[in-house]
Scaffold this motif. Sequence first.
Motif, PDB file in Angstrom:
ATOM      1  N   TRP A 194      -4.884   5.832   1.359  1.00  0.00           N
ATOM      2  CA  TRP A 194      -4.084   4.633   1.099  1.00  0.00           C
ATOM      3  C   TRP A 194      -4.634   3.907  -0.122  1.00  0.00           C
ATOM      4  O   TRP A 194      -5.837   3.727  -0.265  1.00  0.00           O
ATOM      5  N   CYS A 195      -3.729   3.476  -1.001  1.00  0.00           N
ATOM      6  CA  CYS A 195      -4.101   2.748  -2.213  1.00  0.00           C
ATOM      7  C   CYS A 195      -3.215   1.521  -2.358  1.00  0.00           C
ATOM      8  O   CYS A 195      -2.015   1.583  -2.082  1.00  0.00           O
ATOM      9  N   HIS A 196      -3.804   0.441  -2.821  1.00  0.00           N
ATOM     10  CA  HIS A 196      -3.010  -0.752  -3.115  1.00  0.00           C
ATOM     11  C   HIS A 196      -2.193  -0.462  -4.365  1.00  0.00           C
ATOM     12  O   HIS A 196      -2.701   0.126  -5.332  1.00  0.00           O
ATOM     13  N   PHE A 236       0.840  -1.190   0.000  1.00  0.00           N
ATOM     14  CA  PHE A 236       0.000   0.000   0.000  1.00  0.00           C
ATOM     15  C   PHE A 236       0.878   1.244   0.000  1.00  0.00           C
ATOM     16  O   PHE A 236       1.959   1.263   0.592  1.00  0.00           O
ATOM     17  N   LYS A 237       0.416   2.268  -0.676  1.00  0.00           N
ATOM     18  CA  LYS A 237       1.098   3.571  -0.724  1.00  0.00           C
ATOM     19  C   LYS A 237       0.080   4.637  -0.351  1.00  0.00           C
ATOM     20  O   LYS A 237      -1.117   4.502  -0.625  1.00  0.00           O
ATOM     21  N   PHE A 238       0.580   5.712   0.254  1.00  0.00           N
ATOM     22  CA  PHE A 238      -0.287   6.853   0.545  1.00  0.00           C
ATOM     23  C   PHE A 238      -0.196   7.785  -0.648  1.00  0.00           C
ATOM     24  O   PHE A 238       0.864   8.325  -0.955  1.00  0.00           O
ATOM     25  N   LYS A 239      -1.305   7.948  -1.358  1.00  0.00           N
ATOM     26  CA  LYS A 239      -1.344   8.800  -2.560  1.00  0.00           C
ATOM     27  C   LYS A 239      -2.111  10.061  -2.214  1.00  0.00           C
ATOM     28  O   LYS A 239      -3.175  10.013  -1.598  1.00  0.00           O
ATOM     29  N   ASP A 252       5.597   6.040   0.838  1.00  0.00           N
ATOM     30  CA  ASP A 252       5.608   4.651   1.300  1.00  0.00           C
ATOM     31  C   ASP A 252       4.948   4.513   2.655  1.00  0.00           C
ATOM     32  O   ASP A 252       4.314   3.513   2.952  1.00  0.00           O
ATOM     33  N   ASP A 253       5.141   5.514   3.481  1.00  0.00           N
ATOM     34  CA  ASP A 253       4.527   5.525   4.811  1.00  0.00           C
ATOM     35  C   ASP A 253       4.382   6.979   5.241  1.00  0.00           C
ATOM     36  O   ASP A 253       4.762   7.884   4.517  1.00  0.00           O
TER      37      ASP A 253
END
Length: 89
Positions: A21-23, A4-7, A39-40
Amino acid sequence: MEHFKFKCKVCSDGRLYAGGWCHESILPNPLPPDEILLDDLSGISKGSYTDYLWDGEKLIYSPPEPEPAAQAAAHAVESHDDGTEVTYT
């Protein structure tokens, strides 16, 4: 969170907004120029992500200034039976 990434979007002044958060399997490639991936959220140690600016390389903590209308709304107004009002700031 693995995979998961925070977009989030980046406003023209660098302010972050509209994040979530997106896969990684559903992320667009390439990413639109007004969006970033994190990333976080370890770089966000104070407040919310919307309190940060992106300078193209790193996050900068810079909470937005309250809008004048929001400041005015914080004032209490007391109305009296004789029609007079008192404003408390």
